[in-house]
Design a protein around this motif. Sequence first.
Motif, short mmCIF file in Angstrom:
data_model
loop_
_atom_site.label_atom_id
_atom_site.label_comp_id
_atom_site.label_asym_id
_atom_site.label_seq_id
_atom_site.Cartn_x
_atom_site.Cartn_y
_atom_site.Cartn_z
N GLU A 1 41.83 -41.78 -18.65
CA GLU A 1 41.66 -40.93 -17.47
C GLU A 1 40.48 -41.43 -16.65
O GLU A 1 39.43 -41.74 -17.19
CB GLU A 1 41.40 -39.48 -17.90
CG GLU A 1 42.59 -38.82 -18.53
CD GLU A 1 42.34 -37.36 -18.84
OE1 GLU A 1 41.30 -36.81 -18.43
OE2 GLU A 1 43.20 -36.77 -19.51
N ARG A 2 40.69 -41.54 -15.35
CA ARG A 2 39.66 -41.93 -14.39
C ARG A 2 39.03 -43.30 -14.65
O ARG A 2 37.94 -43.59 -14.19
CB ARG A 2 38.56 -40.85 -14.33
CG ARG A 2 39.06 -39.50 -13.88
CD ARG A 2 37.99 -38.43 -13.84
NE ARG A 2 37.39 -38.14 -15.13
CZ ARG A 2 37.91 -37.36 -16.07
NH1 ARG A 2 39.07 -36.80 -15.86
NH2 ARG A 2 37.28 -37.15 -17.21
N LEU B 1 38.76 -52.57 -5.71
CA LEU B 1 39.77 -53.12 -6.60
C LEU B 1 41.00 -53.45 -5.77
O LEU B 1 41.49 -52.61 -5.02
CB LEU B 1 40.13 -52.10 -7.69
CG LEU B 1 41.16 -52.52 -8.72
CD1 LEU B 1 40.59 -53.62 -9.61
CD2 LEU B 1 41.55 -51.32 -9.58
N THR B 2 41.48 -54.70 -5.85
CA THR B 2 42.59 -55.12 -4.98
C THR B 2 43.93 -55.28 -5.71
O THR B 2 44.98 -55.07 -5.12
CB THR B 2 42.26 -56.44 -4.27
OG1 THR B 2 41.96 -57.43 -5.25
CG2 THR B 2 41.09 -56.26 -3.30
N GLU C 1 41.76 -42.98 -5.69
CA GLU C 1 40.77 -43.42 -4.70
C GLU C 1 40.44 -44.92 -4.79
O GLU C 1 39.35 -45.35 -4.45
CB GLU C 1 39.48 -42.59 -4.82
CG GLU C 1 39.73 -41.12 -4.56
CD GLU C 1 38.58 -40.22 -4.96
OE1 GLU C 1 37.60 -40.72 -5.55
OE2 GLU C 1 38.67 -39.01 -4.70
N CYS C 2 41.41 -45.70 -5.22
CA CYS C 2 41.28 -47.17 -5.19
C CYS C 2 41.90 -47.60 -3.86
O CYS C 2 43.04 -48.08 -3.81
CB CYS C 2 42.00 -47.80 -6.38
SG CYS C 2 41.20 -47.48 -7.95
N TYR C 3 41.16 -47.42 -2.80
CA TYR C 3 41.67 -47.58 -1.44
C TYR C 3 42.17 -49.00 -1.12
O TYR C 3 43.08 -49.16 -0.34
CB TYR C 3 40.61 -47.18 -0.42
CG TYR C 3 40.12 -45.76 -0.61
CD1 TYR C 3 40.99 -44.68 -0.47
CD2 TYR C 3 38.80 -45.49 -0.93
CE1 TYR C 3 40.55 -43.38 -0.65
CE2 TYR C 3 38.35 -44.20 -1.11
CZ TYR C 3 39.23 -43.15 -0.97
OH TYR C 3 38.79 -41.85 -1.16
N GLU D 1 46.79 -41.44 -6.79
CA GLU D 1 46.49 -40.63 -5.61
C GLU D 1 45.45 -41.33 -4.73
O GLU D 1 44.48 -41.90 -5.23
CB GLU D 1 45.97 -39.26 -6.03
CG GLU D 1 45.79 -38.31 -4.86
CD GLU D 1 45.47 -36.91 -5.30
OE1 GLU D 1 44.77 -36.22 -4.56
OE2 GLU D 1 45.94 -36.47 -6.38
N ASP D 2 45.69 -41.30 -3.44
CA ASP D 2 44.80 -41.90 -2.44
C ASP D 2 44.70 -43.42 -2.53
O ASP D 2 43.71 -44.02 -2.11
CB ASP D 2 43.40 -41.29 -2.49
CG ASP D 2 43.38 -39.82 -2.10
OD1 ASP D 2 44.19 -39.44 -1.23
OD2 ASP D 2 42.57 -39.07 -2.67
N CYS D 3 45.72 -44.06 -3.07
CA CYS D 3 45.80 -45.53 -3.07
C CYS D 3 46.54 -45.92 -1.80
O CYS D 3 47.70 -46.36 -1.84
CB CYS D 3 46.50 -46.04 -4.33
SG CYS D 3 45.59 -45.75 -5.83
#
Length: 131
Positions: free
Chosen positions: A72-73, A81-82, A100-102, A122-124
């Motif tokens: 987790e997390r 992180l690409t 949140e690994c944009y 979520e939020d990738c």
Amino acid sequence: MKKHLLFLVAALATLAASAQTKVEIDGIWYNLITKGKAAEVTSGDTKYSGSITIPESVTHDGVQYSVTSIGERAFRGCSSLTAINIPESVTSIGSSAFRECYDLTAITLPESVTSIGNSAFEDCSSLTAIT
């Protein structure tokens, strides 16, 4: 009294046998689970960045551990992180593991993954390729 002491010693030995140790190996942090010789990728002292390939197994103090999960997390908030390659040995990905690994654009998921936790990606917002 001796009986209680023996029980306590046996209970502590069982607990120690399944203990976890957090270590960094080749830039990736793991929780090493001595019982079953399994390793779980976890978050570290610094954020992960760039392209990462998780190995099938890691060795620590002469003992080999199979990398079986991403906790987790583990990569949450690693905005630099690409890409990530996950080996066949991994069967589960924890909740919010990549949240949140944009800048994450590509991920390779093996068929061995049978469980993916809530909000794992979520939020990738840049994620365009899942193999």
